[in-house]
Enzyme design. Sequence first.
Site, mmCIF file in Angstrom:
data_model
loop_
_atom_site.group_PDB
_atom_site.id
_atom_site.type_symbol
_atom_site.label_atom_id
_atom_site.label_comp_id
_atom_site.label_asym_id
_atom_site.label_seq_id
_atom_site.Cartn_x
_atom_site.Cartn_y
_atom_site.Cartn_z
ATOM 1 N N GLU A 281 -75.263 6.165 -21.701
ATOM 2 C CA GLU A 281 -73.963 5.947 -21.055
ATOM 3 C C GLU A 281 -72.944 5.618 -22.136
ATOM 4 O OE1 GLU A 281 -73.683 2.851 -18.074
ATOM 5 O OE2 GLU A 281 -75.477 3.547 -17.038
ATOM 6 N N GLU B 152 -80.456 -0.721 -17.934
ATOM 7 C CA GLU B 152 -79.842 -2.009 -18.265
ATOM 8 C C GLU B 152 -80.521 -3.229 -17.643
ATOM 9 O OE1 GLU B 152 -75.687 -1.632 -17.288
ATOM 10 O OE2 GLU B 152 -75.299 -0.298 -18.965
HETATM 11 O O1 IFM Z 1 -70.919 1.394 -13.910
HETATM 12 C C1 IFM Z 1 -71.723 0.790 -14.856
HETATM 13 C C2 IFM Z 1 -73.142 1.336 -14.787
HETATM 14 O O2 IFM Z 1 -73.694 1.182 -13.522
HETATM 15 C C3 IFM Z 1 -74.025 0.596 -15.756
HETATM 16 N N1 IFM Z 1 -73.441 0.617 -17.078
HETATM 17 C C4 IFM Z 1 -72.061 0.260 -17.237
HETATM 18 C C5 IFM Z 1 -71.207 1.038 -16.255
HETATM 19 C C6 IFM Z 1 -69.725 0.626 -16.416
HETATM 20 O O3 IFM Z 1 -69.581 -0.730 -16.184
#
Ligand code: IFM
Length: 455
Positions: A356, A162
């Site tokens: 994710e 990210e």
């Molecule tokens: O916890 C975070 C993660 O570190 C990065 N992506 C989103 C998740 C939830 O906010």
Amino acid sequence: MFPENFAWGAATSAYQIEGAVAEDGKGMHIWDVYTKELGRIFEGHTGDVACDHYHRYEEDVAIMKEMGLKAYRFSVDWSRVMPEGRGKVNEKGVEFYSHLIDSLLEAGIEPYLTLYHWELPYELYKKGGWMNEEIVEWFGDYAALIADRFSDRVTRFFTFNEPQCFIGLGFLTGEHAPGLKSPVRDTFVMAHHVLKAHGRAVQRLRERAKQPVEIGIAPTISVSYPASDQPEDVEAARRELFGLPDLENWTWNVSWWSDPILLGGYPEEGLEKYGPYLPKITEEDRKLIAQPIDFYGQNIYNGRCVYMGEEGKPCEVKRNEDFLRTAMDWPITPECLYWGPRLLQERYKKPIYITENGLSCRDIVSADGRVHDPGRIEFLSRYLGELKRACADGVDVRGYFQWSLLDNFEWCRGYGERFGLIYVDYQSQKRIWKDSGYWYRKLIAENGRSLLVQN
Ligand code: IFM
């Protein structure tokens, strides 16, 4: 259907679970420093102990094994293996990840290693961090170390998690470490260095790997999805998904981060829109960033429904007041796991991993000692039903990493949000399976066969 060898997984990141921030020679990183500043983090929480995974990783791997995970995506804390970000290697830190990897392999779980999930070593930050062009080589050297020590056993890597967040929230809005509101011009410089560092890491990983490796990146986005299957609405979604926002919010996009890697250059729209703020971009930079990668990851949590307006402009469908939302107030939009992979693959033509996906719920331990989280099961079944539909329609999705294996440190929200399949009692460090953990285990065992597919 999901392919037979689909990588059913879960994800975590170093600072969010490890703890042991001052142990065994680990250096400091920007989150170690930022969390100690008053008023930055919910209730003054820090990642100092977190889930104490550094000491309890064997127990956590045993949980993963019992859950039937095929894959586990974790990140290495750069400052744990190179306390100053460059130069000296901390053997104790390397040993920790080495043991973790061995335990995973023994349990039949494939490790997917992310190099950077936001822990910029503080010593490098003091030297300018992402503003300093030398970071391209620093990150490359770090990648070489990772290849030297782990590529005999790990073959799948993600460079960055990210970049939208660690540049946008870290340096534009200042909500995340290091908490700066930098000039917009500087954020473009940093982003350019991040992309060059990605390219350099890809080169160094391949150069030093002990066997063939596969490399990707894991950016994120709120997916624009069409209100109908009509071609004009799909076109509206496509335009919105790959379009570029205004300056104050500029990091929240797909194409500025991914086109240079996968299409060989920054998108024209951005070059025009952001022109006056951009650093010099050379042909050499362009080539470095565009190193061939093997797959494309995407962290997808939600999206926005759009249609083509009468004037040929994408318009957003207004949400009702009672639109479903997670505990963290994120909209619940399962369609994003169909349209996201489909439109991303159409543009970038790479196998996709959902790196994710998940949600925060107000989970509690009930009187029966268990954690009942029907909301999470409902969310995951709807989202995964849409992912299954994408696979059925021919999108090449290779794996799915639920966020997260464990409840953990949710950045500026501290421990106030629970994303885990496993509940963590932070006082006792007891792990308690949530109902969703059992549900996910069953789902993995049947390769998602019982998931309902709409349409
Ligand atoms: O916890 C975070 C993660 O570190 C990065 N992506 C989103 C998740 C939830 O906010």
